[in-house]
Scaffold this active site. Structure first.
Site, PDB file in Angstrom:
ATOM      1  N   ASP A 119     -15.928  -3.537 -35.526  1.00 15.30           N
ATOM      2  CA  ASP A 119     -17.211  -3.034 -35.096  1.00 15.30           C
ATOM      3  C   ASP A 119     -17.139  -2.791 -33.742  1.00 15.30           C
ATOM      4  O   ASP A 119     -18.551  -2.513 -33.233  1.00 15.30           O
ATOM      5  CB  ASP A 119     -18.147  -3.915 -35.625  1.00 15.30           C
ATOM      6  CG  ASP A 119     -18.372  -5.013 -35.011  1.00 15.30           C
ATOM      7  OD1 ASP A 119     -17.340  -5.515 -34.159  1.00 15.30           O
ATOM      8  OD2 ASP A 119     -19.212  -5.781 -35.130  1.00 15.30           O
ATOM      9  N   HIS A 178       7.208  -2.214 -14.716  1.00 18.32           N
ATOM     10  CA  HIS A 178       5.644  -1.906 -15.145  1.00 18.32           C
ATOM     11  C   HIS A 178       5.495  -3.462 -15.689  1.00 18.32           C
ATOM     12  O   HIS A 178       4.848  -3.553 -16.892  1.00 18.32           O
ATOM     13  CB  HIS A 178       5.724  -0.873 -16.315  1.00 18.32           C
ATOM     14  CG  HIS A 178       5.846   0.356 -15.747  1.00 18.32           C
ATOM     15  ND1 HIS A 178       6.346   1.437 -16.540  1.00 18.32           N
ATOM     16  CD2 HIS A 178       5.740   1.139 -14.564  1.00 18.32           C
ATOM     17  CE1 HIS A 178       6.473   2.561 -15.835  1.00 18.32           C
ATOM     18  NE2 HIS A 178       6.051   2.312 -14.474  1.00 18.32           N
ATOM     19  N   ASP A 183       1.207  -3.670  -7.568  1.00 23.30           N
ATOM     20  CA  ASP A 183       0.866  -2.227  -7.601  1.00 23.30           C
ATOM     21  C   ASP A 183      -0.276  -2.165  -8.256  1.00 23.30           C
ATOM     22  O   ASP A 183      -0.473  -2.197  -9.581  1.00 23.30           O
ATOM     23  CB  ASP A 183       2.046  -1.544  -8.496  1.00 23.30           C
ATOM     24  CG  ASP A 183       2.082  -0.194  -8.483  1.00 23.30           C
ATOM     25  OD1 ASP A 183       1.015   0.464  -8.304  1.00 23.30           O
ATOM     26  OD2 ASP A 183       3.081   0.393  -8.658  1.00 23.30           O
ATOM     27  N   ASP A 221      -3.440   4.773  -5.606  1.00 23.81           N
ATOM     28  CA  ASP A 221      -2.399   4.174  -6.303  1.00 23.81           C
ATOM     29  C   ASP A 221      -1.706   3.534  -5.073  1.00 23.81           C
ATOM     30  O   ASP A 221      -0.876   4.312  -4.377  1.00 23.81           O
ATOM     31  CB  ASP A 221      -1.329   5.393  -6.868  1.00 23.81           C
ATOM     32  CG  ASP A 221      -0.336   4.908  -7.932  1.00 23.81           C
ATOM     33  OD1 ASP A 221      -0.119   3.601  -7.826  1.00 23.81           O
ATOM     34  OD2 ASP A 221       0.253   5.546  -8.432  1.00 23.81           O
ATOM     35  N   HIS A 269      13.522   4.490  -9.869  1.00 31.51           N
ATOM     36  CA  HIS A 269      12.554   5.462 -10.209  1.00 31.51           C
ATOM     37  C   HIS A 269      12.350   6.535  -9.056  1.00 31.51           C
ATOM     38  O   HIS A 269      12.891   6.569  -8.147  1.00 31.51           O
ATOM     39  CB  HIS A 269      11.012   4.655 -10.498  1.00 31.51           C
ATOM     40  CG  HIS A 269      10.879   3.983  -9.195  1.00 31.51           C
ATOM     41  ND1 HIS A 269      10.206   4.639  -8.031  1.00 31.51           N
ATOM     42  CD2 HIS A 269      10.578   2.499  -8.768  1.00 31.51           C
ATOM     43  CE1 HIS A 269      10.008   3.615  -7.266  1.00 31.51           C
ATOM     44  NE2 HIS A 269      10.382   2.446  -7.542  1.00 31.51           N
ATOM     45  N   HIS A 273       4.694  11.172  -7.073  1.00 36.01           N
ATOM     46  CA  HIS A 273       4.178  11.962  -8.087  1.00 36.01           C
ATOM     47  C   HIS A 273       2.754  12.438  -7.520  1.00 36.01           C
ATOM     48  O   HIS A 273       2.130  11.895  -6.675  1.00 36.01           O
ATOM     49  CB  HIS A 273       3.947  11.155  -9.457  1.00 36.01           C
ATOM     50  CG  HIS A 273       3.091   9.840  -9.302  1.00 36.01           C
ATOM     51  ND1 HIS A 273       1.694   9.783  -9.285  1.00 36.01           N
ATOM     52  CD2 HIS A 273       3.531   8.393  -9.178  1.00 36.01           C
ATOM     53  CE1 HIS A 273       1.385   8.485  -9.135  1.00 36.01           C
ATOM     54  NE2 HIS A 273       2.275   7.780  -8.928  1.00 36.01           N
ATOM     55  N   HIS A 301      -0.756   9.694 -12.867  1.00 40.87           N
ATOM     56  CA  HIS A 301       0.169  10.774 -12.692  1.00 40.87           C
ATOM     57  C   HIS A 301      -0.461  11.845 -12.938  1.00 40.87           C
ATOM     58  O   HIS A 301      -0.544  12.423 -14.296  1.00 40.87           O
ATOM     59  CB  HIS A 301       1.347  10.439 -13.661  1.00 40.87           C
ATOM     60  CG  HIS A 301       1.953   9.100 -13.288  1.00 40.87           C
ATOM     61  ND1 HIS A 301       1.780   7.996 -14.081  1.00 40.87           N
ATOM     62  CD2 HIS A 301       2.988   8.745 -12.346  1.00 40.87           C
ATOM     63  CE1 HIS A 301       2.711   6.876 -13.724  1.00 40.87           C
ATOM     64  NE2 HIS A 301       3.193   7.518 -12.315  1.00 40.87           N
ATOM     65  N   GLU A 328       6.545   6.254  -2.753  1.00 41.43           N
ATOM     66  CA  GLU A 328       6.662   4.809  -3.291  1.00 41.43           C
ATOM     67  C   GLU A 328       8.107   4.234  -3.595  1.00 41.43           C
ATOM     68  O   GLU A 328       8.586   4.102  -4.508  1.00 41.43           O
ATOM     69  CB  GLU A 328       5.836   4.424  -4.448  1.00 41.43           C
ATOM     70  CG  GLU A 328       5.934   5.582  -5.698  1.00 41.43           C
ATOM     71  CD  GLU A 328       5.373   5.359  -6.708  1.00 41.43           C
ATOM     72  OE1 GLU A 328       5.078   4.245  -7.492  1.00 41.43           O
ATOM     73  OE2 GLU A 328       4.778   6.443  -7.157  1.00 41.43           O
ATOM     74  N   TYR A 368      14.998  -3.082  -5.764  1.00 41.65           N
ATOM     75  CA  TYR A 368      15.054  -4.232  -6.772  1.00 41.65           C
ATOM     76  C   TYR A 368      16.508  -4.698  -6.761  1.00 41.65           C
ATOM     77  O   TYR A 368      17.484  -4.151  -7.167  1.00 41.65           O
ATOM     78  CB  TYR A 368      14.679  -3.611  -8.003  1.00 41.65           C
ATOM     79  CG  TYR A 368      13.310  -2.899  -7.715  1.00 41.65           C
ATOM     80  CD1 TYR A 368      12.106  -3.218  -7.758  1.00 41.65           C
ATOM     81  CD2 TYR A 368      13.541  -1.284  -7.591  1.00 41.65           C
ATOM     82  CE1 TYR A 368      10.850  -2.360  -7.928  1.00 41.65           C
ATOM     83  CE2 TYR A 368      12.365  -0.539  -7.208  1.00 41.65           C
ATOM     84  CZ  TYR A 368      10.987  -0.991  -7.427  1.00 41.65           C
ATOM     85  OH  TYR A 368       9.913  -0.254  -7.107  1.00 41.65           O
ATOM     86  N   ARG A 385       8.529  -3.008  -3.270  1.00 49.16           N
ATOM     87  CA  ARG A 385       8.007  -1.372  -3.318  1.00 49.16           C
ATOM     88  C   ARG A 385       6.987  -1.294  -2.226  1.00 49.16           C
ATOM     89  O   ARG A 385       5.992  -2.229  -2.117  1.00 49.16           O
ATOM     90  CB  ARG A 385       7.622  -1.020  -4.705  1.00 49.16           C
ATOM     91  CG  ARG A 385       7.210   0.311  -4.910  1.00 49.16           C
ATOM     92  CD  ARG A 385       7.105   0.829  -6.192  1.00 49.16           C
ATOM     93  NE  ARG A 385       6.116  -0.014  -7.140  1.00 49.16           N
ATOM     94  CZ  ARG A 385       6.306  -0.758  -8.092  1.00 49.16           C
ATOM     95  NH1 ARG A 385       7.636  -1.210  -8.449  1.00 49.16           N
ATOM     96  NH2 ARG A 385       5.621  -1.298  -8.961  1.00 49.16           N
ATOM     97  N   GLU A 418       3.970   1.827  -1.261  1.00 49.18           N
ATOM     98  CA  GLU A 418       3.387   2.842  -1.894  1.00 49.18           C
ATOM     99  C   GLU A 418       1.962   3.069  -1.018  1.00 49.18           C
ATOM    100  O   GLU A 418       1.057   2.681  -1.102  1.00 49.18           O
ATOM    101  CB  GLU A 418       3.182   3.082  -3.134  1.00 49.18           C
ATOM    102  CG  GLU A 418       2.530   4.290  -3.766  1.00 49.18           C
ATOM    103  CD  GLU A 418       2.422   3.903  -5.314  1.00 49.18           C
ATOM    104  OE1 GLU A 418       2.016   4.881  -5.961  1.00 49.18           O
ATOM    105  OE2 GLU A 418       2.350   2.698  -5.674  1.00 49.18           O
TER     106      GLU A 418
END
Length: 429
Positions: free
Chosen positions: A41, A246, A263, A274, A355, A359, A366, A384, A388, A397, A399
């Site tokens: 609900d 992620h 991040d 970002d 990666h 972007h 994105h 960014e 690793y 990282r 960014e």
């Protein structure tokens, strides 16, 4: 909405640019996002369709925009349909837009209730030759749920099979990527809130604190400053968790000697920041951590210089890869002789930096844009790079968000601490 009212000049300008690109005798129809069930609900918090907000500034469910610049009836050249409220809705759900409020928010003068949509549309649609439908054509998206615009398309095609159907996405992909001054200001606001949350975190983190406690500090600062919330699920990745790109569990304790990869960013009025940062849990980088950190920072700064009008994404990424390769050799992670013999289609740097570097950023984190079109003034892109190292349980990282102007670029996060010395100074202040 938590955020302050926005000038409707942003959305009036966006609609003007959109209709200029329509074919003659064309009508365009846009729907707000669906409301999604959370459990038996309850529904998830409503999130407006980015294209719909871009053209209207209306942040409410069950809304429809119709644009028909050549409509023979001037009342229907630009029409917004809204859910009509009543006493029951007001008691259970709260306030909904009045017609006057919707006029002020959107700049659209002709506002009707949703119950009038079918009659109005049928009275004008046969005077159009082309019908523009809004579809999600972000190439990161895989369609699995028939969202509202697609369902409407099927109904229209059944009822009006001889019209010529067109895609609004082809126009919006070119328009949304170039930000107006108003959109830039909203992005700056999201960056500013993100900065304050990061400063708060720097003063909060110490050995023994849990990742979720850090997330709570961030959330507190975001909401305190009227942000819509998080731009995306925040990553608070300490130690080896930073190797997971992620990672969003955010449930571990931060240990002395580890580095935390952050991040996270604020969303303000549906526009997103970002940001990524990496900090030592105990307030001091070890020599190895500092060497890797400084390498990533050098790559970020070199990459930022490449984010200018005319740059092509694929060529940009290749150049950043060459810069990163040199840093990885200096860190002892790659061997120069192996690099000389590498398959250029599978460069060795991707073992430690897997990666992309950038972007587009906007109403979507994105953002909707062509990855093949050269960068242009008005674009906002992330920068960014990261390194690793699973064997060392270390991920770094960094960014920032970069606005391209006709005279170069501007770092919208230039006032957010990024130098290792400044981070350590704040943490130990």
């Amino acid at each position: 909405m938590k955020y302050e009212p926005i000038s409707n000049e942003i959305f009036t300008y966006n609609r003007k640019n959109f209709v200029l690109r329509l074919k003659p005798s064309a009508i365009a129809i846009f729907h707000s996002n669906d409301e999604y069930p959370r459990n038996g609900d309850q529904g998830f918090l409503f999130k407006q369709n980015s294209d719909f907000f871009y053209l209207t500034g209306i942040d409410q469910e069950q809304s429809i925009l119709v644009l028909f610049p050549n409509c023979p009836n001037p009342l229907y050249k630009e029409v917004l349909f809204l859910r009509q409220t009543n006493e029951h809705i007001a008691i259970w759900e709260g306030h909904k837009y009045t017609k006057e409020e919707a006029q002020k928010a959107s700049g659209i003068q002709n506002i009707y209730w949703l119950g009038e949509f079918d009659v109005v549309l049928h009275s004008i649609i046969n005077y159009a030759e082309h019908i523009y439908i809004n579809t999600n054509e972000n190439d990161r998206y895989a369609h699995s749920v028939p969202y509202r615009d697609l369902r409407m398309f099927e109904a229209l095609r059944s009822k009006y099979p001889l019209h010529r159907y067109e895609r609004s996405a082809l126009i919006l992909r070119d328009l949304r990527v170039v930000k107006s001054s108003g959109e830039i200001e909203l992005t700056k606001k999201a960056c500013s809130i993100t900065r304050d949350a990061f400063i708060r975190v720097l003063k909060f983190v110490q050995p023994g604190v849990a990742e979720y406690e850090i997330e709570a500090e961030i959330t507190h600062e975001f909401l305190r400053q009227r942000a819509t919330g998080h731009a995306y699920n925040p990553i608070i990745a300490s130690g080896k968790n930073a190797i997971v790109l992620h990672y969003t569990e955010n449930n571990q304790v931060c240990n002395d000697g580890d580095v935390i990869l952050f991040d996270f960013a604020a969303e303000y009025a549906n526009y997103n920041a970002d940001m990524s940062r990496s900090i030592p849990v105990n307030g001091r980088f070890t020599k190895r951590q500092r060497d890797v950190y400084d390498a990533v920072l050098r790559v970020m700064r070199a990459a930022t210089q490449l984010i200018i009008a005319g740059t092509v994404m694929t060529e940009y990424q290749d150049e950043v890869g060459r810069i990163m390769t040199g840093e990885l050799i200096n860190l002892g992670l790659l061997d120069k002789h192996d690099v000389d013999k590498q398959d250029t289609k599978m460069p060795l740097y991707k073992k430690y930096f897997m990666h992309g570097t950038s972007h587009h950023l906007g109403l979507d984190v994105h953002d909707f844009a062509s990855r093949y079109k050269p960068f242009e003034a008005g674009n906002i892109l992330t920068c960014e790079p990261g390194i690793y190292i699973p064997a060392e349980g270390l991920g770094i990282r960094i960014e920032n968000n970069i606005l391209i102007t006709p005279d170069g670029n501007i770092d919208l996060m230039a006032d957010i601490p990024v130098e290792a010395e400044e981070i350590e100074e704040i943490m130990n202040g």
